[in-house]
Design a protein around this motif. Structure first.
Motif, short mmCIF file in Angstrom:
data_model
loop_
_atom_site.label_atom_id
_atom_site.label_comp_id
_atom_site.label_asym_id
_atom_site.label_seq_id
_atom_site.Cartn_x
_atom_site.Cartn_y
_atom_site.Cartn_z
N TYR A 32 0.85 -1.20 0.00
CA TYR A 32 0.00 0.00 0.00
C TYR A 32 0.88 1.25 0.00
N ASP A 33 1.89 1.22 0.87
CA ASP A 33 2.78 2.38 0.97
C ASP A 33 3.50 2.65 -0.35
N LYS A 34 3.79 1.59 -1.07
CA LYS A 34 4.49 1.75 -2.35
C LYS A 34 3.51 2.12 -3.47
N GLY A 35 2.23 2.15 -3.14
CA GLY A 35 1.26 2.58 -4.14
C GLY A 35 0.71 1.48 -5.02
N TYR A 36 1.06 0.23 -4.73
CA TYR A 36 0.55 -0.86 -5.56
C TYR A 36 -0.88 -1.24 -5.17
N ILE A 37 -1.16 -1.16 -3.86
CA ILE A 37 -2.48 -1.56 -3.40
C ILE A 37 -3.37 -0.33 -3.27
N TYR A 38 -4.58 -0.43 -3.80
CA TYR A 38 -5.50 0.69 -3.77
C TYR A 38 -6.92 0.17 -3.65
N ARG A 39 -7.80 1.07 -3.28
CA ARG A 39 -9.20 0.69 -3.16
C ARG A 39 -9.97 1.38 -4.26
N TRP A 41 -10.50 -3.95 -2.70
CA TRP A 41 -9.06 -3.66 -2.70
C TRP A 41 -8.40 -4.40 -3.85
N PHE A 42 -7.55 -3.67 -4.55
CA PHE A 42 -6.85 -4.24 -5.69
C PHE A 42 -5.35 -4.10 -5.51
N CYS A 43 -4.62 -4.97 -6.18
CA CYS A 43 -3.16 -4.82 -6.21
C CYS A 43 -2.76 -4.72 -7.67
N ASP A 44 -2.09 -3.62 -8.00
CA ASP A 44 -1.61 -3.45 -9.36
C ASP A 44 -0.36 -4.30 -9.53
N MET A 45 -0.34 -5.16 -10.55
CA MET A 45 0.73 -6.15 -10.65
C MET A 45 1.83 -5.79 -11.65
N GLY A 46 1.59 -4.78 -12.44
CA GLY A 46 2.51 -4.49 -13.54
C GLY A 46 3.96 -4.36 -13.10
N THR A 47 4.21 -3.52 -12.10
CA THR A 47 5.59 -3.27 -11.67
C THR A 47 6.19 -4.50 -11.01
N LEU A 48 5.34 -5.19 -10.23
CA LEU A 48 5.83 -6.39 -9.54
C LEU A 48 6.21 -7.48 -10.55
N ALA A 49 5.49 -7.49 -11.67
CA ALA A 49 5.72 -8.56 -12.64
C ALA A 49 7.05 -8.42 -13.37
N GLU A 50 7.50 -7.20 -13.56
CA GLU A 50 8.69 -7.00 -14.41
C GLU A 50 9.90 -7.85 -14.00
N PRO A 51 10.35 -7.74 -12.74
CA PRO A 51 11.52 -8.56 -12.38
C PRO A 51 11.21 -10.06 -12.38
N TRP A 108 1.22 -15.11 -19.45
CA TRP A 108 0.28 -14.56 -18.47
C TRP A 108 0.87 -13.31 -17.82
N MET A 109 2.13 -13.41 -17.45
CA MET A 109 2.77 -12.29 -16.75
C MET A 109 2.85 -11.05 -17.62
N GLU A 110 3.05 -11.25 -18.92
CA GLU A 110 3.20 -10.10 -19.80
C GLU A 110 1.88 -9.38 -20.04
N ASN A 111 0.77 -10.06 -19.71
CA ASN A 111 -0.54 -9.43 -19.86
C ASN A 111 -1.26 -9.35 -18.53
N ILE A 112 -0.49 -9.19 -17.48
CA ILE A 112 -1.07 -9.30 -16.15
C ILE A 112 -2.02 -8.14 -15.86
N ARG A 113 -3.07 -8.43 -15.09
CA ARG A 113 -4.08 -7.43 -14.76
C ARG A 113 -4.14 -7.23 -13.26
N PRO A 114 -4.78 -6.16 -12.83
CA PRO A 114 -4.87 -5.93 -11.39
C PRO A 114 -5.55 -7.12 -10.69
N TRP A 115 -5.11 -7.34 -9.48
CA TRP A 115 -5.58 -8.50 -8.71
C TRP A 115 -6.53 -8.01 -7.62
N CYS A 116 -7.78 -8.47 -7.67
CA CYS A 116 -8.74 -8.12 -6.63
C CYS A 116 -8.41 -8.99 -5.42
N VAL A 117 -7.90 -8.39 -4.36
CA VAL A 117 -7.39 -9.17 -3.23
C VAL A 117 -8.36 -9.26 -2.05
N SER A 118 -9.46 -8.51 -2.10
CA SER A 118 -10.38 -8.58 -0.96
C SER A 118 -11.48 -9.60 -1.20
#
Length: 834
Positions: A146-153, A344-354, A378-388
């Motif tokens: 959340y602090d890094k801005g990946y998780i948002y509501r 709550w969602f987690c944006d996966m784009g940045t996490l997926a790169e490495p 799958w990783m190259e077309n990754i979408r936000p993850w609904c985590v709640s």
RNA sequence: GGGCAGUUAGCUCAGCGGGAGAGCGCCCGCCUCACACGCGGGAGGUCACUGGUUCAAUCCCAGUACUGCCCACCA
């Protein structure tokens, strides 16, 4: 198993100087019991763990269970329902108390079952994904993301599962083919100059329409863009917008836009800034926004009423059957209701790169390789993850609200009036942390330092996205390193008829029953033998084969021990042919096994063990031992090596056999090592052994084919073409023949690679005509082979382009065929054939 | 609509450029002093189809036909 557990060897020691070897088990559901997939998957891991433990590595196989939010909550809710109590009546706290009580009492049965299979997991460090420490790790990860801005509501389109009353992720949805009625509805232009006809399979959602979309390239509608239509039954004015998404060739080329209940429409609406009107609520019923007369109905009831009302308003323009794919929930089996929900969602784009890079550059390797491509696609077309998830059992989201204030943190905020978010996290959110949360993270424990990263991850392909990919992303994000270097995808074992093995279909086969019937070793062996790089049908004969191998080992051990064989001796120097042959043979088997382990080719490993023990060791070497071509020293030493080699696959019987051997180490085979180093490949022993085998086999076949019984007397004379000896006494004993210096006049010839055998029986009445026919047939067959070889050799292109050794081999073959034909012709002469 | 697998002996599956393999089943013979959950011997395959590459193809390439799986938003 009790001895292994007591030995302490299953607990990886973070302080030993040994190089670690770590596997984190695919954590089973705490509600689960061992099915065939687990049995294979766990056996593969145990083979790796045992193998590397024997090879001197500090082995740690991480053990534990997953709280499995939905599955566990469902189990307990079902029990409550039987008592006539609902979870809501109990209230959250009391309900969770019941779930924990269930977990303590009946959960984790699978751990006991893993012991029955012989798995050497580190049971002393068993973890549960809702343990205090684990829960702390989960909360920290959430807050950090959340602090890094990946998780948002966000109020966003989700897959709403009406059966579950919760959102589910894209991965928990499957498409099914359904035939619906496609209804055409006329939307009149607001200025009364005409109408636009749209088609839908969900007429009830028209109540939530906020636009009509057409293709910008569509000539028919170009002049209407920017004007409005009036929504029938509702009266709302809808803009006509142009959007590339619309396919002008489909239907009328005009699309009704329902942003709150269709993922595509939602995207269109966001692009055009349209209103989002939710007409279906999270309770699965029409909302007040659907309008009086519709509010409170189920969507299906509403559909009927809407169609009737449209007909009455003369707005229906057609209806036809339409077959298309519709999303259903994996969890409840109900049809997914796409709707807008605050989640709550987690944006996966940045996490997926490495995590993509790790597979591309080979730091993480998939076996079979093709699954690496599946992961990357799958990783190259990754979408936000609904985590709640709208459940109670799980990691409650570490977020508190007070009015418009939001607090995200690992602990409740100071002050009054804060209310914690009632939702919990997707179960896969916590399992994604498995490789490091189990080692004490975020504490910097010695285990974390030694046992992360791990080595192999063995799992099914169905969770490459759900679990594997997310572990790689989380591992890199929070540990700065990949969680494992090899991902081994185990095959799926289907029912014998090729259908999926499943409890609901009644096609499941219980591995525990198989263990009861055939023993754990047999089940392990059989499953490994079945497993290859593709899915296979279950074949109980493979299990039986395993049981036969176990029995064979046991009997072979009895023989060797009877003959004075021991374990724990110094490496003997083989001198007799049998000893030299088996020493070289086993040495090569060990080298081959090492290669197969490195390639994760478990099926070939099981096959290699079977052949080595049955054919090489028992059928040939032990028989040679009995006839004086082997010594108890070598027999004992080789048996110890074979038991060690087979131990990772068949731990129980090998351990027991080893214990029967005088001189065996009291601690058993868990940390035993293979010690065939001193033996080298012995080519002469191999050739001489082959020659002996060929001679014995030819003589046995000769007897069998001529109606003789195995012990009937037979005189044999040897004519050899090579300067090294055939062990004649061994041949005499194994084939029950007698050697004579001079062949009888009517002796028959048996051709071998290094010479020939002339055989005759004392009581034989020669049927000359039949014998001549037999010899003629052999001459003809050999001539055919010779012809083929000669044609090859006459082909300049073959001689010129084929590798030299193949040409040489062909010449040798031709020469041998010529010699054989000459011998057969001579035999023909002796017999006096016409 | 894309993609990935598979099609080899009656069954379940290996092999994957140089004369077709295993287990089970089947046939014949053996209670040979570890083992009948065993031992020995044997029968049984135009390696789905059509083309191509190659001195040589079950194996490589292209296509066809079925079978299974994964991904995908066409109302």
């Amino acid at each position: 198993m009790a001895r292994w557990l007591e030995s302490g060897a299953l607990r990886g020691d973070a302080e030993s100087g040994r190089e670690p070897y770590v596997i984190a088990i695919p954590l089973p559901n705490v509600t689960g019991s061992l099915h065939m997939g687990h049995a294979l998957n766990n056996t593969m891991q145990d083979v790796l763990i045992r193998w590397h433990r024997m090879a001197g590595r500090e082995a740690e196989w991480v053990c534990g269970t997953d709280h499995a939010g939905i599955a566990t909550q469902a189990v307990v809710e079902k029990m409550l329902a039987a008592q006539g109590v609902s979870r809501r009546e109990l209230g959250r706290e009391a309900f969770l108390g019941r779930v924990w009580a269930w977990k303590e009492q009946s959960g984790g049965e699978i751990i006991t079952q893993q012991k029955r299979l012989g798995c050497t997991l580190d049971y002393s460090r068993e973890r549960f994904t809702l343990d205090d420490g684990y829960a702390d790790a989960v909360a920290r990860v959430f807050v950090s993301l959340y602090d890094k801005g990946y998780i948002y509501r966000d109020r966003y389109m989700v897959n709403w599962d009406p059966g579950l009353g919760s959102a589910v992720s894209d991965l928990e949805v499957e498409d099914r083919e359904v035939t619906d009625a496609l209804v055409s509805i006329a939307y009149p232009l607001s200025d009364g100059t005409g109408e636009i006809v749209v088609a839908t399979v969900r007429p009830e959602t028209m109540l939530g329409d906020t636009a009509v979309a057409v293709s910008p390239a569509d000539e028919r509608y170009r002049h209407l863009i920017g004007r409005t239509v009036t929504l029938p039954l509702v009266g709302r004015e809808l803009p006509i917008v142009a959007d590339e998404y619309v396919d002008p060739a489909f239907g009328t080329g005009a699309l009704k836009v329902t942003p709150a209940h269709d993922p595509n429409d939602f995207e269109i609406a966001r692009r055009h800034g349209l209103d989002e009107v939710s007409v279906i609520g999270e309770d699965g019923r029409m909302t007040a926004l659907a309008g009086a007369g519709y509010a409170g109905l189920t969507p299906l009831e509403c559909r009927v009423k809407v169609i009737a009302d449209l007909r009455a308003a003369d707005a229906l323009r057609g209806e036809e059957d339409y077959t298309h794919n519709v999303p259903f929930s994996h969890r409840s089996g109900e049809r997914i209701e796409p709707l807008l929900s605050l989640q709550w969602f987690c944006d996966m784009g940045t996490l997926a790169e490495p995590a993509i890079a790790a597979v591309v550059d080979g730091r993480v390797r998939f076996t079979p390789e093709r699954f690496g491509r599946v992961y990357l696609d799958w990783m190259e077309n990754i979408r936000p993850w609904c985590v709640s998830r709208q459940l109670w059992w799980g990691h409650q989201i570490p977020v508190w609200y007070r009015g418009d204030e939001v607090h995200v943190g690992t602990a409740a905020p100071e002050g009054d009036g804060w209310v914690r978010d009632p939702d919990v996290l997707d179960t896969w959110f916590s399992s994604a942390l498995w490789p490091f949360a189990t080692q004490g993270w975020p504490q910097q424990t010695p285990e974390l330092a030694r046992f992360y990263p791990g080595h192999a991850l063995v799992t099914g392909r169905d969770i490459i996205f759900l679990w594997v990919a997310r572990m790689v992303m989380m591992g890199i994000e929070f540990m700065g390193d990949i969680p494992f270097s090899d991902v081994v995808i185990n095959p799926i074992i289907q029912a014998p008829d090729g259908r999926r093995m499943s409890k609901s279909l009644g096609t499941g086969i219980d591995p525990l029953e198989l263990i009861d019937q055939h023993g754990a070793d047999a089940v392990r062996f059989g499953l490994l033998l079945m497993a290859s790089t593709q899915d296979v049908r279950f074949n109980e004969q493979r299990i039986q084969q395993g049981r036969q191998l176990a029995t064979k080992l046991w009997n072979a051990t009895r023989l060797v021990v009877d003959r004075g064989g021991r374990a724990g001796g110094v490496t003997p120097e083989p001198t007799l042919l049998g000893d030299r042959w088996i020493a070289s043979y086993v040495r090569n088997t060990v080298a081959e096994a090492e290669r197969l382990i490195a390639e994760y080719d478990f099926s070939a490993l099981a096959d290699l063990l079977y052949r080595t023990i049955f054919d090489g060791f028992c059928d040939w070497y032990l028989e040679l031992l009995k006839v004086g071509e082997g010594t108890p020293e070598v027999a004992g030493f080789v048996l110890e090596q074979l038991l060690t080699l087979a131990n990772p696959v068949m731990p129980f019987v090998t351990e027991e056999c080893y214990a029967q051997m005088p001189g065996a180490a009291p601690e058993g085979l868990l940390r035993h090592s293979l010690a065939v180093g001193p033996w080298e490949h012995d080519e002469m022993a191999r050739v001489q052994g082959m020659w002996l085998i060929e001679a014995v086999t030819a003589l046995r076949a000769h007897k069998s084919e001529n109606g003789m019984r195995p012990r009937d007397p037979l005189f044999v004379t040897l004519e050899q073409r090579v300067p090294f000896a055939l062990s004649q006494s061994a041949v005499a004993s194994l084939a029950h023949v007698s050697w004579v210096d001079t062949p009888a006049d009517d002796a028959r010839s048996l051709g071998l690679e290094h010479g020939r055998l002339l055989v005759s029986r004392p009581d034989m009445v020669v049927d000359t005509a039949a014998e001549c026919a037999r010899v003629d047939a052999r001459i003809a067959a050999t001539a055919t082979e010779l012809g083929r070889a000669e044609r090859q050799l006459a082909n300049d292109k073959f001689v010129g382009r084929a590798p030299e050794h193949l040409v040489a081999a062909e010449r040798a073959k031709a020469a041998r065929f010529v010699a054989e034909i000459a011998e057969l012709r001579a035999e023909r002469g002796r017999l006096g054939c016409s």
